[in-house]
Design a protein around this motif. Structure first.
Motif, PDB file in Angstrom:
ATOM      1  N   UNK A   1     -12.607   4.208   6.894  1.00  0.00           N
ATOM      2  CA  UNK A   1     -12.410   3.175   5.877  1.00  0.00           C
ATOM      3  C   UNK A   1     -12.389   1.792   6.523  1.00  0.00           C
ATOM      4  N   UNK A   2     -12.897   0.816   5.782  1.00  0.00           N
ATOM      5  CA  UNK A   2     -12.854  -0.573   6.247  1.00  0.00           C
ATOM      6  C   UNK A   2     -11.517  -1.242   5.934  1.00  0.00           C
ATOM      7  N   UNK A   3     -10.660  -0.552   5.191  1.00  0.00           N
ATOM      8  CA  UNK A   3      -9.409  -1.171   4.770  1.00  0.00           C
ATOM      9  C   UNK A   3      -8.480  -1.535   5.938  1.00  0.00           C
TER      10      UNK A   3
ATOM     11  N   UNK B   1      -6.055 -13.456  -0.172  1.00  0.00           N
ATOM     12  CA  UNK B   1      -5.361 -12.521   0.712  1.00  0.00           C
ATOM     13  C   UNK B   1      -4.341 -11.696  -0.064  1.00  0.00           C
ATOM     14  N   UNK B   2      -3.598 -12.338  -0.955  1.00  0.00           N
ATOM     15  CA  UNK B   2      -2.613 -11.615  -1.760  1.00  0.00           C
ATOM     16  C   UNK B   2      -3.292 -10.636  -2.712  1.00  0.00           C
ATOM     17  N   UNK B   3      -4.426 -11.038  -3.247  1.00  0.00           N
ATOM     18  CA  UNK B   3      -5.190 -10.108  -4.088  1.00  0.00           C
ATOM     19  C   UNK B   3      -5.663  -8.926  -3.251  1.00  0.00           C
ATOM     20  N   UNK B   4      -6.083  -9.228  -2.014  1.00  0.00           N
ATOM     21  CA  UNK B   4      -6.511  -8.162  -1.117  1.00  0.00           C
ATOM     22  C   UNK B   4      -5.389  -7.185  -0.812  1.00  0.00           C
ATOM     23  N   UNK B   5      -4.164  -7.707  -0.592  1.00  0.00           N
ATOM     24  CA  UNK B   5      -3.016  -6.838  -0.356  1.00  0.00           C
ATOM     25  C   UNK B   5      -2.789  -5.925  -1.556  1.00  0.00           C
ATOM     26  N   UNK B   6      -2.877  -6.504  -2.733  1.00  0.00           N
ATOM     27  CA  UNK B   6      -2.666  -5.710  -3.946  1.00  0.00           C
ATOM     28  C   UNK B   6      -3.723  -4.616  -4.079  1.00  0.00           C
ATOM     29  N   UNK B   7      -4.992  -4.968  -3.847  1.00  0.00           N
ATOM     30  CA  UNK B   7      -6.065  -3.982  -3.981  1.00  0.00           C
ATOM     31  C   UNK B   7      -5.922  -2.864  -2.952  1.00  0.00           C
ATOM     32  N   UNK B   8      -5.511  -3.214  -1.734  1.00  0.00           N
ATOM     33  CA  UNK B   8      -5.290  -2.183  -0.724  1.00  0.00           C
ATOM     34  C   UNK B   8      -4.145  -1.264  -1.148  1.00  0.00           C
ATOM     35  N   UNK B   9      -3.089  -1.868  -1.703  1.00  0.00           N
ATOM     36  CA  UNK B   9      -1.902  -1.091  -2.068  1.00  0.00           C
ATOM     37  C   UNK B   9      -2.172  -0.111  -3.204  1.00  0.00           C
TER      38      UNK B   9
ATOM     39  N   UNK C   1       0.444   0.325   1.588  1.00  0.00           N
ATOM     40  CA  UNK C   1      -0.331  -0.574   2.438  1.00  0.00           C
ATOM     41  C   UNK C   1      -0.670   0.036   3.793  1.00  0.00           C
ATOM     42  N   UNK C   2      -0.178   1.230   4.063  1.00  0.00           N
ATOM     43  CA  UNK C   2      -0.353   1.856   5.368  1.00  0.00           C
ATOM     44  C   UNK C   2      -1.707   2.548   5.451  1.00  0.00           C
ATOM     45  N   UNK C   3      -2.781   1.763   5.367  1.00  0.00           N
ATOM     46  CA  UNK C   3      -4.138   2.317   5.415  1.00  0.00           C
ATOM     47  C   UNK C   3      -4.583   2.399   6.875  1.00  0.00           C
ATOM     48  N   UNK C   4      -4.852   3.604   7.331  1.00  0.00           N
ATOM     49  CA  UNK C   4      -5.211   3.805   8.735  1.00  0.00           C
ATOM     50  C   UNK C   4      -6.403   4.752   8.900  1.00  0.00           C
ATOM     51  N   UNK C   5      -7.045   5.137   7.795  1.00  0.00           N
ATOM     52  CA  UNK C   5      -8.136   6.110   7.864  1.00  0.00           C
ATOM     53  C   UNK C   5      -9.285   5.565   8.704  1.00  0.00           C
TER      54      UNK C   5
ATOM     55  N   UNK D   1      -5.217   1.317  -3.594  1.00  0.00           N
ATOM     56  CA  UNK D   1      -6.417   2.070  -3.233  1.00  0.00           C
ATOM     57  C   UNK D   1      -6.151   3.560  -3.130  1.00  0.00           C
ATOM     58  N   UNK D   2      -4.887   3.937  -2.943  1.00  0.00           N
ATOM     59  CA  UNK D   2      -4.551   5.338  -2.780  1.00  0.00           C
ATOM     60  C   UNK D   2      -4.822   5.869  -1.381  1.00  0.00           C
ATOM     61  N   UNK D   3      -5.189   4.993  -0.442  1.00  0.00           N
ATOM     62  CA  UNK D   3      -5.493   5.428   0.916  1.00  0.00           C
ATOM     63  C   UNK D   3      -4.308   5.251   1.860  1.00  0.00           C
ATOM     64  N   UNK D   4      -3.174   4.785   1.336  1.00  0.00           N
ATOM     65  CA  UNK D   4      -2.010   4.592   2.186  1.00  0.00           C
ATOM     66  C   UNK D   4      -1.462   5.914   2.699  1.00  0.00           C
ATOM     67  N   UNK D   5      -1.036   5.925   3.945  1.00  0.00           N
ATOM     68  CA  UNK D   5      -0.506   7.137   4.554  1.00  0.00           C
ATOM     69  C   UNK D   5       0.993   7.269   4.305  1.00  0.00           C
TER      70      UNK D   5
END
Length: 275
Positions: free
Chosen positions: A215-217, A190-198, A208-212, A200-204
């Motif tokens: 996207x499956x994020x 889960x922590x690795x997942x948080x890091x990968x999301x952070x 970590x604010x991925x809302x697209x 990803x460049x998809x944060x708004x």
């Protein structure tokens, strides 16, 4: 009278589950988190344009706190009643969770539809929604990466949380039922997942604010929070063994950790860890 007695027993069991689900301290946490989210969104979309007093650093993170609280409470209530092998219990669980989210969502959606019908949304009209958008909004699938244009912009969070319920039996099995090594592995992943999301460049509004909607994020974000909530429940039993003074010291330390990342860093990872 056996059917009548069985009905009474079922009703009593439901009452017990509802009583068990009520944890007043967590209800208070939910209230504070909700207030932060409201102020955060008001700061982003306010009409006064007077000052930045409403801007809250990392103000989107209470959403992740809600995901974690959801995992903790559902694990607390259903850990002895929900198993992957029991399809009937799983079906009843999903129906109950859907019924908990859906009525409020439909009522709010009706207001949004009325708003569009009255021409209060500017350029956004019903022509913006195709049949897939209509079905996706009706079934609350806006946070599943299906590229569905949302009627309610923030509905992705409820949709993603609904998605985490489908994975609940498996997540509960590996975080709560199997030995501690599996639970630790879930936390690490889960922590690795948080890091990968952070990264990803998809944060708004933050990493970590991925809302697209394409996207499956966002769905992954909800499942990760849900898993961390379950893992927290796994370790909560050890906190009960601490003395009252030790628990007070722990609370003070946690509060300090909550404030420090927001005050001294713009990074999301240390901020989400403090939740």
């Amino acid at each position: 009278f056996p059917p009548f007695m069985n009905a009474l027993s079922a009703e009593a069991a439901e009452v017990i589950v509802d009583m068990k689900a009520e944890i007043r301290s967590l209800t208070g946490v939910r209230g504070v988190a909700a207030i932060i989210i409201v102020i955060y969104h008001y700061g982003k979309f306010r009409l006064d344009h007077v000052s930045d007093v409403w801007d809250i650093p990392h103000g989107y993170l209470p959403v992740d706190l809600f995901f974690m609280l959801s995992g903790f409470v559902i694990g607390y209530v259903y850990r002895d009643h929900l198993h992957p092998e029991s399809s009937s219990d799983y079906r009843i669980f999903l129906i109950k969770r859907f019924a908990r989210l859906y009525p409020a969502y439909i009522v709010i959606s009706a207001f949004y539809v009325l708003k569009i019908a009255l021409g209060l949304t500017g350029d956004e009209t019903f022509a913006r929604f195709d049949w897939l958008d209509a079905v996706g909004n009706l079934l609350l699938l806006t946070g599943w990466g299906l590229n569905i244009y949302p009627l309610i912009g923030v509905s992705w969070a409820s949709s993603a949380e609904l998605g985490s319920y489908f994975a609940a039996p498996a997540l509960m099995k590996y975080t709560l039922e199997k030995d501690l090594r599996w639970c630790i592995a879930c936390v690490v992943l889960s922590l690795i997942g948080i890091y990968l999301i952070s990264i990803s460049g998809q944060g708004s509004s933050g990493p970590l604010d991925v809302v697209a909607r394409n996207s499956l994020l966002p769905l992954c974000r909800a499942i990760i929070g849900f898993t961390l909530g379950l893992a927290t429940l796994r370790f909560a039993v050890y906190l009960d063994r601490l003395s009252a003074i030790a628990q007070d010291v722990l609370v003070i330390g946690i509060l300090a950790l909550m404030v420090a990342p927001v005050s001294y860093t713009h990074l999301t990872l240390p901020t989400i860890l403090r939740v």
